[in-house]
Design a protein around this motif. Structure first.
Motif, short mmCIF file in Angstrom:
data_model
loop_
_atom_site.label_atom_id
_atom_site.label_comp_id
_atom_site.label_asym_id
_atom_site.label_seq_id
_atom_site.Cartn_x
_atom_site.Cartn_y
_atom_site.Cartn_z
N GLN A 178 8.58 6.14 -11.53
CA GLN A 178 9.37 7.08 -12.43
C GLN A 178 9.70 8.46 -11.88
OE1 GLN A 178 9.29 6.95 -16.27
NE2 GLN A 178 11.05 8.09 -15.44
N PRO A 179 9.12 8.91 -10.87
CA PRO A 179 9.87 10.08 -10.23
C PRO A 179 10.76 9.79 -9.35
CG PRO A 179 7.48 9.57 -9.37
CD PRO A 179 7.41 8.90 -10.64
N ILE A 180 10.86 8.64 -8.69
CA ILE A 180 11.81 8.13 -7.94
C ILE A 180 13.14 8.15 -8.91
CG2 ILE A 180 12.82 6.31 -6.41
CD1 ILE A 180 10.05 5.92 -5.52
N ALA A 181 13.11 7.25 -9.98
CA ALA A 181 14.35 7.15 -10.95
C ALA A 181 14.83 8.57 -11.33
CB ALA A 181 13.74 6.34 -11.99
N THR A 182 13.78 9.46 -11.33
CA THR A 182 14.18 11.00 -11.86
C THR A 182 15.24 11.40 -10.66
OG1 THR A 182 12.47 11.04 -13.46
CG2 THR A 182 13.50 13.13 -12.78
N TYR A 231 12.44 -1.02 4.47
CA TYR A 231 13.33 -1.23 3.28
C TYR A 231 14.49 -1.76 3.63
CZ TYR A 231 15.84 3.23 4.74
OH TYR A 231 16.56 4.08 5.35
N ALA A 232 15.26 -2.45 2.39
CA ALA A 232 16.44 -2.93 2.43
C ALA A 232 17.53 -2.38 1.65
CB ALA A 232 16.39 -4.51 2.26
N VAL A 233 19.00 -2.51 2.11
CA VAL A 233 19.92 -1.83 1.23
C VAL A 233 21.04 -3.02 1.17
CG1 VAL A 233 21.42 0.03 1.35
CG2 VAL A 233 19.52 0.37 2.41
N ASP A 234 21.63 -2.94 0.00
CA ASP A 234 22.92 -3.83 -0.34
C ASP A 234 23.85 -2.82 -0.83
OD1 ASP A 234 24.07 -6.76 -0.93
OD2 ASP A 234 24.70 -5.41 -2.44
N LEU A 235 25.00 -2.74 -0.02
CA LEU A 235 26.05 -1.80 -0.65
C LEU A 235 27.19 -2.53 -1.13
CD1 LEU A 235 26.18 0.34 2.87
CD2 LEU A 235 25.28 1.01 0.66
N SER A 259 22.06 -1.06 -3.96
CA SER A 259 20.64 -1.23 -4.08
C SER A 259 19.85 -1.16 -3.12
CB SER A 259 20.34 -2.74 -4.73
OG SER A 259 20.83 -3.01 -6.04
N VAL A 260 18.67 -0.54 -3.32
CA VAL A 260 17.50 -0.33 -2.24
C VAL A 260 16.13 -0.96 -2.49
CG1 VAL A 260 16.54 1.55 -0.67
CG2 VAL A 260 18.71 1.53 -1.66
N ALA A 261 15.57 -1.66 -1.65
CA ALA A 261 14.50 -2.34 -2.32
C ALA A 261 13.26 -2.37 -1.04
CB ALA A 261 14.81 -3.79 -2.40
N ALA A 262 12.18 -2.48 -1.50
CA ALA A 262 10.84 -2.67 -0.70
C ALA A 262 9.95 -3.55 -1.16
CB ALA A 262 10.55 -1.25 -0.24
N LEU A 271 15.81 7.66 -0.19
CA LEU A 271 15.41 6.92 -1.31
C LEU A 271 14.71 5.68 -0.82
CD1 LEU A 271 15.39 5.58 -4.08
CD2 LEU A 271 17.96 4.93 -3.66
N GLY A 272 15.16 5.28 0.27
CA GLY A 272 14.38 3.87 0.98
C GLY A 272 13.18 4.38 1.54
N LEU A 273 12.89 5.57 1.99
CA LEU A 273 11.80 5.98 2.30
C LEU A 273 10.63 6.12 1.22
CD1 LEU A 273 12.91 8.53 5.30
CD2 LEU A 273 11.83 6.20 5.53
N ALA A 274 11.13 6.68 0.24
CA ALA A 274 10.31 6.87 -1.01
C ALA A 274 9.82 5.54 -1.44
CB ALA A 274 11.28 7.56 -2.20
N LEU A 275 10.52 4.35 -1.50
CA LEU A 275 10.25 3.12 -1.91
C LEU A 275 9.26 2.78 -0.93
CD1 LEU A 275 13.33 1.58 -3.29
CD2 LEU A 275 11.81 2.26 -4.55
N ARG A 276 9.59 2.75 0.50
CA ARG A 276 8.52 2.50 1.65
C ARG A 276 7.18 2.91 1.32
NH1 ARG A 276 9.88 3.73 7.55
NH2 ARG A 276 8.95 5.71 7.10
N GLY A 277 7.27 4.34 1.03
CA GLY A 277 6.10 5.28 0.87
C GLY A 277 5.13 4.49 -0.46
N LEU A 278 6.07 4.33 -1.49
CA LEU A 278 5.36 3.74 -2.68
C LEU A 278 4.47 2.42 -2.35
CD1 LEU A 278 4.69 3.70 -5.66
CD2 LEU A 278 6.71 2.48 -5.95
#
Length: 282
Positions: free
Chosen positions: A106-110, A205-209, A218-221, A251-258
């Motif tokens: 939720q905080p990442i989305a915000t 984390y991965a990125v698709d541009l 999109s960014v994903a982990a 953003l990628g680091l936030a997803l990785r941390g989660l």
């Protein structure tokens, strides 16, 4: 003057709340060390794994035993997790993956004004959308629940492939075959895709541009089980060009941390890997 004094007091309270308590941090490290071991451990082994001095470890263990969070094995003078942990963890036991990950997404989305999603990696090489969280304001990317996509497509696919290769569970020939079946809006060469998978494995984390869906970044982990097999993927989706390179990295680091925080709790510590400390450090 009175208003100024009250404002200063408010700031002091906020700062105090943000401070870490050393004894609590050490107790958490000790619990993680015990949880990450197959057998009951002695004080010295726990202290070494937790990075806490033996004398402090012993004092904290006595308190944890008293509270029921740790159990002492008298015959061997070793320690294992106690039933008291079930008492405090019981509200989480019957929650779905979406419910467990939502507070972190939720905080990442915000913060990044992105749609965040949770995907299950299915045995049939598909990724199934389990849940989504949209930002509170602004135009956003929308996905329909239960959407299925190829497991190796987009940023989600790069994260899945990176986890599979890291665990030695994804032969290169298999990845090439799966890649060949994907329909990309903007085609990408397999060698380029492979390089991006390796980059995802290195940074977490991965990125698709805009390759899978034109105009969408999109960014994903991935979250993996104890064997290293990818089980879930958390992702964020936004319009291409919406974030600078620096913010995209954040953003990628936030997803990785989660994923670093959630993975040990949901699937256990990966085999051959030490306990994960707070913030994703080992």
């Amino acid at each position: 003057m009175e208003e100024r004094r009250e404002a200063a007091g408010d700031r002091a309270i906020v700062m105090e709340v943000g401070r870490e308590v050393g004894a609590v941090t050490q107790a958490a490290a000790i619990l993680r060390a015990i949880a990450g071991a197959r057998d009951a451990l002695g004080v010295t082994a726990i202290a070494r794994a937790a990075g806490v001095s033996p004398s402090t470890t012993l004092n904290i263990l006595r308190t944890l035993v008293h509270e029921g969070f740790v159990a002492l094995v008298p015959e061997t003078k070793t320690y294992r997790l106690g039933l008291g942990l079930l008492e405090v963890a019981r509200p989480l036991l019957n929650r779905s993956d979406v419910e467990l990950l939502q507070p972190g997404l939720q905080p990442i989305a915000t913060e990044f004004e992105a749609t965040t999603t949770i995907w299950q990696v299915a045995p049939d090489d598909k990724a199934l959308l389990l849940g989504r969280i949209v930002p509170a304001s602004g135009i956003h990317i929308e996905f329909r629940l239960a959407t299925r996509i190829p497991a190796y497509a987009g940023a989600i696919g790069r994260a899945v492939a990176a986890a599979g290769e890291r665990a030695g569970q994804l032969p290169r020939a298999t990845l090439r075959a799966r890649f060949g079946a994907i329909r990309w809006h903007v085609p990408v060469a397999f060698d380029t895709f492979l390089a991006e998978v390796e980059a995802a494995a290195a940074r977490g984390y991965a990125v698709d541009l805009g390759h899978l869906i034109r105009g969408v970044t999109s960014v994903a982990a991935a979250l993996c089980d104890r064997t290293g097999r990818p089980r879930l993927v958390v992702a964020a989706h936004l319009f291409q060009g919406q974030l600078t390179e620096e913010r995209l990295e954040a953003l990628g680091l936030a997803l990785r941390g989660l994923t670093a925080r959630a993975q040990p709790a949901m699937f256990g510590v990966a085999e051959g890997v030490g306990p994960v400390q707070r913030g994703g450090r080992r």
